[in-house]
Motif scaffolding. Structure first.
Motif, PDB file in Angstrom:
ATOM      1  N   LEU A   1       7.666  -9.875  -7.631  1.00 31.85           N
ATOM      2  CA  LEU A   1       7.423  -9.252  -6.388  1.00 31.85           C
ATOM      3  C   LEU A   1       6.153  -8.477  -6.370  1.00 31.85           C
ATOM      4  N   GLY A   2       5.249  -8.335  -5.528  1.00 31.62           N
ATOM      5  CA  GLY A   2       3.752  -7.893  -5.761  1.00 31.62           C
ATOM      6  C   GLY A   2       3.712  -6.681  -4.633  1.00 31.62           C
ATOM      7  N   PHE A   3       3.397  -5.352  -4.915  1.00 38.66           N
ATOM      8  CA  PHE A   3       3.098  -4.564  -4.038  1.00 38.66           C
ATOM      9  C   PHE A   3       2.280  -3.571  -4.208  1.00 38.66           C
ATOM     10  N   LYS A   4       1.581  -2.708  -3.397  1.00 37.73           N
ATOM     11  CA  LYS A   4       0.315  -1.947  -3.480  1.00 37.73           C
ATOM     12  C   LYS A   4       1.092  -0.728  -2.868  1.00 37.73           C
ATOM     13  N   ALA A   5       0.822   0.477  -3.531  1.00 37.41           N
ATOM     14  CA  ALA A   5       1.105   1.802  -2.984  1.00 37.41           C
ATOM     15  C   ALA A   5       0.033   2.928  -3.231  1.00 37.41           C
ATOM     16  N   SER A   6      -0.172   3.921  -2.202  1.00 38.32           N
ATOM     17  CA  SER A   6      -1.234   4.967  -2.574  1.00 38.32           C
ATOM     18  C   SER A   6      -0.419   6.301  -1.971  1.00 38.32           C
ATOM     19  N   GLY A   7      -1.117   7.294  -2.460  1.00 40.53           N
ATOM     20  CA  GLY A   7      -0.613   8.603  -2.135  1.00 40.53           C
ATOM     21  C   GLY A   7      -1.611   9.497  -2.640  1.00 40.53           C
ATOM     22  N   VAL A   9       5.960  19.287 -15.000  1.00 46.25           N
ATOM     23  CA  VAL A   9       6.174  19.805 -13.516  1.00 46.25           C
ATOM     24  C   VAL A   9       6.553  18.614 -12.657  1.00 46.25           C
ATOM     25  N   THR A  10       7.880  19.011 -11.869  1.00 50.81           N
ATOM     26  CA  THR A  10       8.125  18.001 -10.866  1.00 50.81           C
ATOM     27  C   THR A  10       7.980  18.386  -9.393  1.00 50.81           C
ATOM     28  N   LYS A  11       7.480  17.604  -8.624  1.00 48.10           N
ATOM     29  CA  LYS A  11       7.110  17.819  -7.239  1.00 48.10           C
ATOM     30  C   LYS A  11       7.341  16.562  -6.525  1.00 48.10           C
ATOM     31  N   PRO A  12       7.625  16.932  -5.197  1.00 47.95           N
ATOM     32  CA  PRO A  12       7.936  15.631  -4.194  1.00 47.95           C
ATOM     33  C   PRO A  12       6.476  15.174  -3.855  1.00 47.95           C
ATOM     34  N   VAL A  13       6.693  13.869  -3.945  1.00 48.91           N
ATOM     35  CA  VAL A  13       5.417  12.996  -3.524  1.00 48.91           C
ATOM     36  C   VAL A  13       5.674  11.857  -2.525  1.00 48.91           C
ATOM     37  N   THR A  14       4.913  11.513  -1.632  1.00 44.81           N
ATOM     38  CA  THR A  14       5.187  10.405  -0.744  1.00 44.81           C
ATOM     39  C   THR A  14       4.419   9.394  -1.000  1.00 44.81           C
ATOM     40  N   LEU A  15       4.531   8.130  -1.243  1.00 43.67           N
ATOM     41  CA  LEU A  15       3.740   6.952  -1.360  1.00 43.67           C
ATOM     42  C   LEU A  15       3.569   6.131  -0.067  1.00 43.67           C
ATOM     43  N   ASN A  16       2.710   5.541   0.573  1.00 49.30           N
ATOM     44  CA  ASN A  16       2.558   4.408   1.429  1.00 49.30           C
ATOM     45  C   ASN A  16       2.535   3.210   0.657  1.00 49.30           C
ATOM     46  N   ALA A  17       3.490   2.287   0.875  1.00 51.48           N
ATOM     47  CA  ALA A  17       3.615   1.190   0.127  1.00 51.48           C
ATOM     48  C   ALA A  17       3.526   0.009   1.195  1.00 51.48           C
ATOM     49  N   SER A  18       2.995  -0.972   0.434  1.00 49.53           N
ATOM     50  CA  SER A  18       2.796  -2.133   1.235  1.00 49.53           C
ATOM     51  C   SER A  18       3.370  -3.751   0.341  1.00 49.53           C
ATOM     52  N   PHE A  19       3.957  -4.313   1.089  1.00 47.54           N
ATOM     53  CA  PHE A  19       4.402  -5.467   0.284  1.00 47.54           C
ATOM     54  C   PHE A  19       3.240  -6.746   0.455  1.00 47.54           C
ATOM     55  N   ASN A  20       2.843  -7.268  -0.764  1.00 41.77           N
ATOM     56  CA  ASN A  20       1.922  -8.259  -0.831  1.00 41.77           C
ATOM     57  C   ASN A  20       2.484  -9.701  -0.880  1.00 41.77           C
ATOM     58  N   THR A  37       5.343  -2.865   5.212  1.00 43.27           N
ATOM     59  CA  THR A  37       5.136  -1.549   4.855  1.00 43.27           C
ATOM     60  C   THR A  37       6.329  -0.422   5.088  1.00 43.27           C
ATOM     61  N   ALA A  38       6.237   0.452   4.110  1.00 35.54           N
ATOM     62  CA  ALA A  38       7.115   1.512   4.072  1.00 35.54           C
ATOM     63  C   ALA A  38       6.773   2.614   3.165  1.00 35.54           C
ATOM     64  N   THR A  39       7.281   3.814   3.653  1.00 37.63           N
ATOM     65  CA  THR A  39       7.078   4.905   2.690  1.00 37.63           C
ATOM     66  C   THR A  39       8.200   5.360   1.795  1.00 37.63           C
ATOM     67  N   ILE A  40       7.601   5.684   0.695  1.00 38.37           N
ATOM     68  CA  ILE A  40       8.552   5.922  -0.421  1.00 38.37           C
ATOM     69  C   ILE A  40       8.432   7.421  -0.787  1.00 38.37           C
ATOM     70  N   SER A  41       9.494   8.184  -0.513  1.00 37.03           N
ATOM     71  CA  SER A  41       9.572   9.584  -1.079  1.00 37.03           C
ATOM     72  C   SER A  41      10.123   9.546  -2.388  1.00 37.03           C
ATOM     73  N   GLY A  42       9.879  10.463  -3.318  1.00 37.57           N
ATOM     74  CA  GLY A  42      10.311  10.880  -4.369  1.00 37.57           C
ATOM     75  C   GLY A  42       9.841  11.794  -5.366  1.00 37.57           C
ATOM     76  N   ASN A  43      10.344  12.269  -6.369  1.00 34.94           N
ATOM     77  CA  ASN A  43       9.889  12.999  -7.319  1.00 34.94           C
ATOM     78  C   ASN A  43       9.021  12.735  -8.384  1.00 34.94           C
ATOM     79  N   LEU A  44       7.886  13.234  -8.404  1.00 38.88           N
ATOM     80  CA  LEU A  44       6.870  13.014  -9.769  1.00 38.88           C
ATOM     81  C   LEU A  44       6.985  13.893 -10.748  1.00 38.88           C
ATOM     82  N   THR A  45       7.099  13.665 -11.715  1.00 34.27           N
ATOM     83  CA  THR A  45       7.029  14.691 -12.866  1.00 34.27           C
ATOM     84  C   THR A  45       5.867  14.503 -13.723  1.00 34.27           C
TER      85      THR A  45
END
Length: 203
Positions: free
Chosen positions: A164-170, A140-151, A128-136
């Protein structure tokens, strides 16, 4: 009869050639380092909102494209860049789909895509990891953090591509992006769930 037997034999041969599900490698540290592209046909971005306090309602954005650069030995250096076409939205309700792409909601004619670019990746567990980034979204562009897991990782038996397979949510507040129709009767807080496949680029 011979044609039936030939078809049956072909199907059996194909089935035998497919790797068992157990052969997919779920060890995140064994992932092949390199550059990957989104495998669009098996990647979906799903959203859910609460509808008038009665029930949760879901929609999907298929057709994502983008890239991932990853090295399991240096996960912090991973880079993710994904674009999603807004006009692809699907709720299984044609009338609602047409409304969602209109100027009252996503305004797909003016803002045809959503775009996420990672700025920071932090490992939180073995898979697992957190992925922070900018969502447009909606211009409008705002910071968003996703909680990701490797399948898992495996060679796709059809495309022969290492995948590679992943799942993420936020969660986001849609009004932060100017999508405010019916808020808060249709909930402002929107859950985003992503299931993604990435194919390794050929050297």
């Amino acid at each position: 009869m011979n044609r039936v037997l030939t078809i049956a034999a072909s199907v059996a041969a194909f089935a035998i050639s497919l790797p068992a599900v157990g052969q997919a490698n779920q060890d995140a540290t064994a992932v092949q380092a390199g550059d990957y592209t989104v495998e669009s046909t098996h990647t979906q971005v799903q959203f859910s909102v609460n509808h008038f306090g009665i029930n949760d309602f879901y929609g999907t954005f298929p057709g994502a494209s983008g890239s991932l650069s990853i090295n399991p030995k240096n996960l912090a250096a991973a880079r993710l860049d994904v674009t999603v076409p807004v006009s692809s939205v699907s709720t299984t309700n044609k009338t609602l789909d047409e409304e969602l792409v209109s100027a009252d909601w996503f305004d797909a004619a003016k803002f045809p895509t959503m775009h996420f670019v990672s700025t920071k990746v932090v490992k939180t567990g073995p898979k697992t990891a957190t992925i922070s980034g900018n969502l447009t979204l909606h211009g409008v562009t705002k910071p968003v953090t996703l909680n990701a897991s490797f399948n898992a990782a495996a060679v796709n038996p059809l495309s022969k591509a290492y995948t590679l397979g992943f799942k993420a949510s936020g969660r986001i507040k849609r009004t932060d992006f100017g999508v405010s129709k019916y808020a808060p009767l249709v909930s402002d807080e929107t859950t985003i769930t992503i299931t993604s496949a990435f194919e390794k680029k050929a050297n």
